[in-house]
Write a protein that holds these residues in place. Sequence first.
Motif, PDB file in Angstrom:
ATOM      1  N   TYR A 165       8.276   0.963   1.511  1.00  0.00           N
ATOM      2  CA  TYR A 165       9.912   0.749   1.381  1.00  0.00           C
ATOM      3  C   TYR A 165      10.176  -0.833   0.807  1.00  0.00           C
ATOM      4  CZ  TYR A 165      14.708  -0.147   2.637  1.00  0.00           C
ATOM      5  OH  TYR A 165      16.017  -0.421   2.626  1.00  0.00           O
ATOM      6  N   THR A 166       9.164  -1.740   1.307  1.00  0.00           N
ATOM      7  CA  THR A 166       9.486  -3.060   0.737  1.00  0.00           C
ATOM      8  C   THR A 166       8.937  -3.445  -0.692  1.00  0.00           C
ATOM      9  OG1 THR A 166       9.355  -3.720   2.932  1.00  0.00           O
ATOM     10  CG2 THR A 166       9.103  -5.619   1.142  1.00  0.00           C
ATOM     11  N   ARG A 167       7.708  -2.625  -0.917  1.00  0.00           N
ATOM     12  CA  ARG A 167       7.167  -2.838  -2.216  1.00  0.00           C
ATOM     13  C   ARG A 167       7.957  -2.117  -3.420  1.00  0.00           C
ATOM     14  NH1 ARG A 167       1.932  -4.281  -2.926  1.00  0.00           N
ATOM     15  NH2 ARG A 167       1.438  -3.028  -4.651  1.00  0.00           N
ATOM     16  N   GLY A 168       8.544  -1.072  -2.855  1.00  0.00           N
ATOM     17  CA  GLY A 168       9.412  -0.307  -3.975  1.00  0.00           C
ATOM     18  C   GLY A 168      10.732  -1.112  -4.390  1.00  0.00           C
ATOM     19  N   PHE A 193      14.836 -11.687  -4.798  1.00  0.00           N
ATOM     20  CA  PHE A 193      15.088 -12.411  -3.642  1.00  0.00           C
ATOM     21  C   PHE A 193      16.159 -11.478  -2.793  1.00  0.00           C
ATOM     22  CE2 PHE A 193      17.946 -14.953  -1.191  1.00  0.00           C
ATOM     23  CZ  PHE A 193      17.285 -15.250  -0.043  1.00  0.00           C
ATOM     24  N   ASN A 194      17.163 -11.070  -3.453  1.00  0.00           N
ATOM     25  CA  ASN A 194      18.248 -10.384  -2.277  1.00  0.00           C
ATOM     26  C   ASN A 194      17.663  -8.922  -2.174  1.00  0.00           C
ATOM     27  OD1 ASN A 194      20.050 -12.347  -2.857  1.00  0.00           O
ATOM     28  ND2 ASN A 194      21.440 -11.236  -4.510  1.00  0.00           N
ATOM     29  N   CYS A 195      16.606  -8.398  -3.030  1.00  0.00           N
ATOM     30  CA  CYS A 195      16.218  -7.056  -2.596  1.00  0.00           C
ATOM     31  C   CYS A 195      15.181  -7.217  -1.577  1.00  0.00           C
ATOM     32  CB  CYS A 195      15.276  -6.487  -3.904  1.00  0.00           C
ATOM     33  SG  CYS A 195      16.419  -6.058  -4.980  1.00  0.00           S
ATOM     34  N   ALA A 196      14.255  -8.420  -1.587  1.00  0.00           N
ATOM     35  CA  ALA A 196      13.394  -8.544  -0.440  1.00  0.00           C
ATOM     36  C   ALA A 196      14.180  -8.940   0.989  1.00  0.00           C
ATOM     37  CB  ALA A 196      12.399  -9.848  -0.772  1.00  0.00           C
ATOM     38  N   GLN A 197      15.105  -9.780   0.642  1.00  0.00           N
ATOM     39  CA  GLN A 197      15.695 -10.040   1.767  1.00  0.00           C
ATOM     40  C   GLN A 197      16.630  -8.732   2.414  1.00  0.00           C
ATOM     41  OE1 GLN A 197      16.079 -12.327   3.546  1.00  0.00           O
ATOM     42  NE2 GLN A 197      17.977 -13.473   4.020  1.00  0.00           N
ATOM     43  N   ARG A 198      17.128  -8.132   1.460  1.00  0.00           N
ATOM     44  CA  ARG A 198      17.783  -6.519   2.085  1.00  0.00           C
ATOM     45  C   ARG A 198      16.624  -5.867   3.047  1.00  0.00           C
ATOM     46  NH1 ARG A 198      20.495  -5.191   5.392  1.00  0.00           N
ATOM     47  NH2 ARG A 198      20.903  -3.131   5.542  1.00  0.00           N
ATOM     48  N   ALA A 199      15.388  -5.706   2.096  1.00  0.00           N
ATOM     49  CA  ALA A 199      14.393  -4.651   3.036  1.00  0.00           C
ATOM     50  C   ALA A 199      14.011  -5.363   4.267  1.00  0.00           C
ATOM     51  CB  ALA A 199      13.340  -4.929   1.883  1.00  0.00           C
ATOM     52  N   HIS A 200      13.868  -6.712   4.228  1.00  0.00           N
ATOM     53  CA  HIS A 200      13.631  -7.425   5.660  1.00  0.00           C
ATOM     54  C   HIS A 200      14.532  -7.013   6.620  1.00  0.00           C
ATOM     55  CE1 HIS A 200      12.839 -11.217   8.169  1.00  0.00           C
ATOM     56  NE2 HIS A 200      11.734 -10.566   8.335  1.00  0.00           N
ATOM     57  N   LEU A 230       6.509  -7.207   9.496  1.00  0.00           N
ATOM     58  CA  LEU A 230       7.876  -8.588   9.664  1.00  0.00           C
ATOM     59  C   LEU A 230       7.314  -9.695   8.924  1.00  0.00           C
ATOM     60  CD1 LEU A 230       9.660  -7.766  12.868  1.00  0.00           C
ATOM     61  CD2 LEU A 230      10.587  -7.277  10.685  1.00  0.00           C
ATOM     62  N   PHE A 231       6.160 -10.151   9.401  1.00  0.00           N
ATOM     63  CA  PHE A 231       5.599 -11.398   9.035  1.00  0.00           C
ATOM     64  C   PHE A 231       5.189 -11.236   7.435  1.00  0.00           C
ATOM     65  CE2 PHE A 231       2.118 -14.152   7.886  1.00  0.00           C
ATOM     66  CZ  PHE A 231       2.497 -15.523   8.105  1.00  0.00           C
ATOM     67  N   GLY A 232       4.794 -10.120   6.826  1.00  0.00           N
ATOM     68  CA  GLY A 232       4.478  -9.758   5.474  1.00  0.00           C
ATOM     69  C   GLY A 232       5.795  -9.854   4.741  1.00  0.00           C
ATOM     70  N   GLN A 233       6.911  -9.175   5.257  1.00  0.00           N
ATOM     71  CA  GLN A 233       8.207  -9.297   4.354  1.00  0.00           C
ATOM     72  C   GLN A 233       8.784 -10.666   4.651  1.00  0.00           C
ATOM     73  OE1 GLN A 233      10.277  -6.285   7.009  1.00  0.00           O
ATOM     74  NE2 GLN A 233      10.114  -4.911   5.472  1.00  0.00           N
ATOM     75  N   GLY A 234       8.694 -11.355   5.493  1.00  0.00           N
ATOM     76  CA  GLY A 234       9.270 -12.757   5.685  1.00  0.00           C
ATOM     77  C   GLY A 234       8.542 -13.603   4.552  1.00  0.00           C
ATOM     78  N   THR A 235       7.431 -13.389   4.498  1.00  0.00           N
ATOM     79  CA  THR A 235       6.558 -14.122   3.245  1.00  0.00           C
ATOM     80  C   THR A 235       7.021 -13.738   1.988  1.00  0.00           C
ATOM     81  OG1 THR A 235       4.497 -14.140   4.833  1.00  0.00           O
ATOM     82  CG2 THR A 235       4.304 -14.698   2.634  1.00  0.00           C
ATOM     83  N   VAL A 236       7.279 -12.320   1.869  1.00  0.00           N
ATOM     84  CA  VAL A 236       7.853 -12.191   0.583  1.00  0.00           C
ATOM     85  C   VAL A 236       9.201 -12.828   0.359  1.00  0.00           C
ATOM     86  CG1 VAL A 236       8.584 -10.196  -0.850  1.00  0.00           C
ATOM     87  CG2 VAL A 236       6.600  -9.853   0.480  1.00  0.00           C
ATOM     88  N   VAL A 237      10.084 -12.716   1.362  1.00  0.00           N
ATOM     89  CA  VAL A 237      11.380 -13.408   1.063  1.00  0.00           C
ATOM     90  C   VAL A 237      11.541 -14.874   0.870  1.00  0.00           C
ATOM     91  CG1 VAL A 237      13.575 -13.750   2.398  1.00  0.00           C
ATOM     92  CG2 VAL A 237      12.469 -11.530   2.832  1.00  0.00           C
ATOM     93  N   SER A 238      10.440 -15.528   1.669  1.00  0.00           N
ATOM     94  CA  SER A 238      10.139 -17.025   1.415  1.00  0.00           C
ATOM     95  C   SER A 238       9.809 -17.126   0.106  1.00  0.00           C
ATOM     96  CB  SER A 238       9.173 -17.419   2.340  1.00  0.00           C
ATOM     97  OG  SER A 238       9.539 -17.406   3.385  1.00  0.00           O
ATOM     98  N   ARG A 239       8.874 -16.415  -0.674  1.00  0.00           N
ATOM     99  CA  ARG A 239       8.221 -16.539  -1.980  1.00  0.00           C
ATOM    100  C   ARG A 239       9.528 -16.491  -3.021  1.00  0.00           C
ATOM    101  NH1 ARG A 239       5.189 -12.008  -3.295  1.00  0.00           N
ATOM    102  NH2 ARG A 239       3.849 -12.650  -1.617  1.00  0.00           N
ATOM    103  N   ILE A 273       3.615   1.852   7.780  1.00  0.00           N
ATOM    104  CA  ILE A 273       3.226   1.990   6.474  1.00  0.00           C
ATOM    105  C   ILE A 273       4.350   2.294   5.436  1.00  0.00           C
ATOM    106  CG2 ILE A 273       2.024   3.729   5.213  1.00  0.00           C
ATOM    107  CD1 ILE A 273      -0.090   3.907   7.816  1.00  0.00           C
ATOM    108  N   ALA A 274       5.344   3.205   6.031  1.00  0.00           N
ATOM    109  CA  ALA A 274       6.471   3.434   5.261  1.00  0.00           C
ATOM    110  C   ALA A 274       7.344   2.215   5.039  1.00  0.00           C
ATOM    111  CB  ALA A 274       7.343   4.393   6.002  1.00  0.00           C
ATOM    112  N   ARG A 275       7.483   1.089   5.871  1.00  0.00           N
ATOM    113  CA  ARG A 275       8.080  -0.080   5.750  1.00  0.00           C
ATOM    114  C   ARG A 275       7.564  -0.878   4.559  1.00  0.00           C
ATOM    115  NH1 ARG A 275      13.302  -0.952   6.543  1.00  0.00           N
ATOM    116  NH2 ARG A 275      13.456   1.382   6.799  1.00  0.00           N
TER     117      ARG A 275
END
Length: 157
Positions: free
Chosen positions: A107-110, A61-68, A24-33, A102-104
């Motif tokens: 998923y996020t990277r994709g 940003f929308n894609c990262a936000q949706r993954a999160h 979750l922290f990693g996803q949040g970082t990507v969203v923030s970036r 690991i799957a998440r």
Amino acid sequence: MPTIILPEGYSYVCAALLSTVFVLFGQGTVVSRYRKRSGIEYPQMYAERSQANTSKDAHIFNCAQRAHQNTLENIPLIYLTTIITGFEFPIFAALTCASWCIARISYTRGYITGDPSERATTLYKLSFIPLLGSLLVSVYITGKCMISEFGLTNGTF
């Protein structure tokens, strides 16, 4: 004060559950970036369609936000099934939770490629097998506990 006795190996369950925080922290970082790159101001949750159509960063940003967001939608199921399964099968529970993490990541990277169809990676698709197993084991353990609780072990009501 009651004592809770956890099975041997439950520390693996705790470690696997803790790993979800890092996902979750990693996803949040990507969203923030990507929020910063695209200039989308708080409290706006997603880029408007016009913003996403004119800015690749806004689209990502929308894609990262949706993954999160999708991860947040699914995490209660992971927490509950991992905790319950871990009471009897801690190694299995830890492995299913770890595979989900690991799957998440996959998923996020994709998803952040900008092509939402890329989110359904092989790892992501395969993660449903252990997740389903964990759900079924949780149902079994809960049912077994309920039967024991109500004294139905001899088949009578």
